[in-house]
Every structure is written in C-alpha cells, then in structure tokens.
Design an enzyme around this catalytic site. Structure first.
Site, PDB file in Angstrom:
ATOM      1  N   ARG A  30     -10.011  -4.511  -2.003  1.00 45.12           N
ATOM      2  CA  ARG A  30     -10.575  -4.285  -0.665  1.00 45.12           C
ATOM      3  C   ARG A  30      -9.557  -4.628   0.413  1.00 45.12           C
ATOM      4  O   ARG A  30      -8.830  -5.621   0.295  1.00 45.12           O
ATOM      5  CB  ARG A  30     -11.853  -5.118  -0.489  1.00 45.12           C
ATOM      6  CG  ARG A  30     -12.944  -4.641  -1.422  1.00 45.12           C
ATOM      7  CD  ARG A  30     -14.288  -5.288  -1.180  1.00 45.12           C
ATOM      8  NE  ARG A  30     -15.135  -5.039  -2.342  1.00 45.12           N
ATOM      9  CZ  ARG A  30     -15.783  -3.893  -2.564  1.00 45.12           C
ATOM     10  NH1 ARG A  30     -15.727  -2.905  -1.680  1.00 45.12           N
ATOM     11  NH2 ARG A  30     -16.497  -3.720  -3.655  1.00 45.12           N
ATOM     12  N   GLU A  96       1.938   0.955   7.761  1.00 43.71           N
ATOM     13  CA  GLU A  96       2.432  -0.395   8.077  1.00 43.71           C
ATOM     14  C   GLU A  96       2.992  -1.104   6.858  1.00 43.71           C
ATOM     15  O   GLU A  96       3.887  -1.937   6.984  1.00 43.71           O
ATOM     16  CB  GLU A  96       1.309  -1.230   8.703  1.00 43.71           C
ATOM     17  CG  GLU A  96       1.051  -0.785  10.133  1.00 43.71           C
ATOM     18  CD  GLU A  96      -0.086  -1.527  10.807  1.00 43.71           C
ATOM     19  OE1 GLU A  96      -0.710  -2.389  10.161  1.00 43.71           O
ATOM     20  OE2 GLU A  96      -0.346  -1.214  11.977  1.00 43.71           O
ATOM     21  N   HIS A 101      -0.090   3.666  -0.729  1.00 40.50           N
ATOM     22  CA  HIS A 101      -1.477   3.258  -0.951  1.00 40.50           C
ATOM     23  C   HIS A 101      -2.384   4.365  -0.452  1.00 40.50           C
ATOM     24  O   HIS A 101      -2.115   5.002   0.561  1.00 40.50           O
ATOM     25  CB  HIS A 101      -1.791   1.942  -0.235  1.00 40.50           C
ATOM     26  CG  HIS A 101      -1.315   1.866   1.179  1.00 40.50           C
ATOM     27  ND1 HIS A 101      -0.008   1.569   1.510  1.00 40.50           N
ATOM     28  CD2 HIS A 101      -1.959   2.063   2.355  1.00 40.50           C
ATOM     29  CE1 HIS A 101       0.132   1.594   2.821  1.00 40.50           C
ATOM     30  NE2 HIS A 101      -1.037   1.898   3.363  1.00 40.50           N
TER      31      HIS A 101
HETATM   32  P1  5GP Z   1      -1.239   1.370   6.387  1.00 43.44           P
HETATM   33  O1  5GP Z   1      -1.365   1.208   7.880  1.00 43.44           O
HETATM   34  O2  5GP Z   1       0.116   0.926   5.895  1.00 43.44           O
HETATM   35  O3  5GP Z   1      -1.642   2.719   5.893  1.00 43.44           O
HETATM   36  O4  5GP Z   1      -2.330   0.390   5.773  1.00 43.44           O
HETATM   37  C1  5GP Z   1      -2.044  -0.888   5.298  1.00 43.44           C
HETATM   38  C2  5GP Z   1      -3.376  -1.552   5.059  1.00 43.44           C
HETATM   39  O5  5GP Z   1      -3.162  -2.693   4.253  1.00 43.44           O
HETATM   40  C3  5GP Z   1      -4.067  -2.037   6.330  1.00 43.44           C
HETATM   41  O6  5GP Z   1      -5.360  -1.450   6.417  1.00 43.44           O
HETATM   42  C4  5GP Z   1      -4.121  -3.555   6.167  1.00 43.44           C
HETATM   43  O7  5GP Z   1      -5.310  -4.123   6.671  1.00 43.44           O
HETATM   44  C5  5GP Z   1      -4.003  -3.726   4.670  1.00 43.44           C
HETATM   45  N1  5GP Z   1      -3.352  -4.947   4.238  1.00 43.44           N
HETATM   46  C6  5GP Z   1      -2.134  -5.412   4.636  1.00 43.44           C
HETATM   47  N2  5GP Z   1      -1.828  -6.558   4.021  1.00 43.44           N
HETATM   48  C7  5GP Z   1      -2.871  -6.835   3.181  1.00 43.44           C
HETATM   49  C8  5GP Z   1      -3.133  -7.900   2.259  1.00 43.44           C
HETATM   50  O8  5GP Z   1      -2.336  -8.836   2.084  1.00 43.44           O
HETATM   51  N3  5GP Z   1      -4.309  -7.839   1.580  1.00 43.44           N
HETATM   52  C9  5GP Z   1      -5.211  -6.822   1.748  1.00 43.44           C
HETATM   53  N4  5GP Z   1      -6.328  -6.877   1.026  1.00 43.44           N
HETATM   54  N5  5GP Z   1      -4.994  -5.796   2.597  1.00 43.44           N
HETATM   55  C10 5GP Z   1      -3.833  -5.805   3.311  1.00 43.44           C
END
Ligand code: 5GP
Ligand code: ZN
Length: 115
Positions: A30, A96, A101
C-alpha cells in the site's frame, strides 16, 4: 539492488513493509500517502529506474505487473466499480521514485484529464 533506492529496500524487506502480494519477480504494497481509498503499488524486485528503460524481453514482467494489479483489484473489491492503473515516467510524468511501479487506484470516482 540499488543501494539508495527506497523501493529496492522495500522489496528486499529492509523496511519490514507488509506486502499485499509477492512472488519471485514482484511485490505489491500500500502507498504510504494514498490518493484513493485503495492505492497499491506493484513493483518488480529488479531495479529498473523508468519504464522507458524496459526492453523487449521485459514483456512478461510488465504483463505480470498488470495481471497482478487486476487480481488485487478483485481482492480489494473494486473490480466491478472500476479502477485506474498508472505508470508515471520521468519528470513531466510526475515520477518521484526512480524504480518502476504500477499504481492501482480505486474506491472512488477518478477524474479526467489527470492533473
Ligand atoms: P511516483 O510519483 O513516483 O509515481 O509515485 C511514488 C509513490 O510512492 C508515491 O505515491 C509515494 O507516496 C509512494 N512512496 C514513496 N516512498 C514510499 C515508501 O517508503 N513506502 C510506501 N508505502 N510508499 C512510498
Ligand atoms: Zn530500486
């Protein structure tokens, strides 16, 4: 494993994250900052920074990520109400964390176009 990558650390169990799915290639967990009632991230165990770096022989890996997302949507009981799958790529894509993912969002009505 990339030393400074938070998702590599999650995949290898460094943070003791609870997985909602795991197999030899993937883990799912999650999101820590959920943007919907259901917000799950499906990631490969292998460190791949961005989807633009995927190669032709990664077709099975990416297909597996999507099939796992579909299964998790059923488990989370959002399959019939609907959901959204998202890969962000690079700065303009809003990525980010540099470890690919797949976001699974559901449990509320999504808006379009995305922000
Ligand atoms: P992006 O913006 O790279 O597509 O999404 C990265 C996602 O990873 C974000 O929604 C952020 O909340 C989530 N995220 C970042 N670090 C962690 C973490 O340490 N644990 C979890 N469960 N989610 C993370
Ligand atoms: Zn990584």
């Amino acid at each position: 494993m990339e030393q400074d990558c938070v998702f590599c650390k999650i995949a290898t169990g460094v943070f003791d994250t609870q997985f909602v799915y795991q197999d030899e290639k993937l883990v799912a967990f999650r999101d820590m900052n959920p943007q919907a009632p259901v917000h799950i991230l499906i990631i490969p165990r292998r460190h791949i920074p961005q989807i633009r770096q995927l190669k032709g022989n990664d077709d099975k890996l990416v297909g597996r990520m999507i099939l796992v997302a579909i299964k998790l949507a059923e488990q989370e009981q959002i399959s019939e109400s609907g959901y959204r799958l998202v890969f962000n790529c690079g700065e303009n894509g809003g990525q980010e964390v540099d470890h690919i993912h797949l976001h699974l969002f559901g449990g509320r009505k999504m808006t379009w176009p995305p922000g």
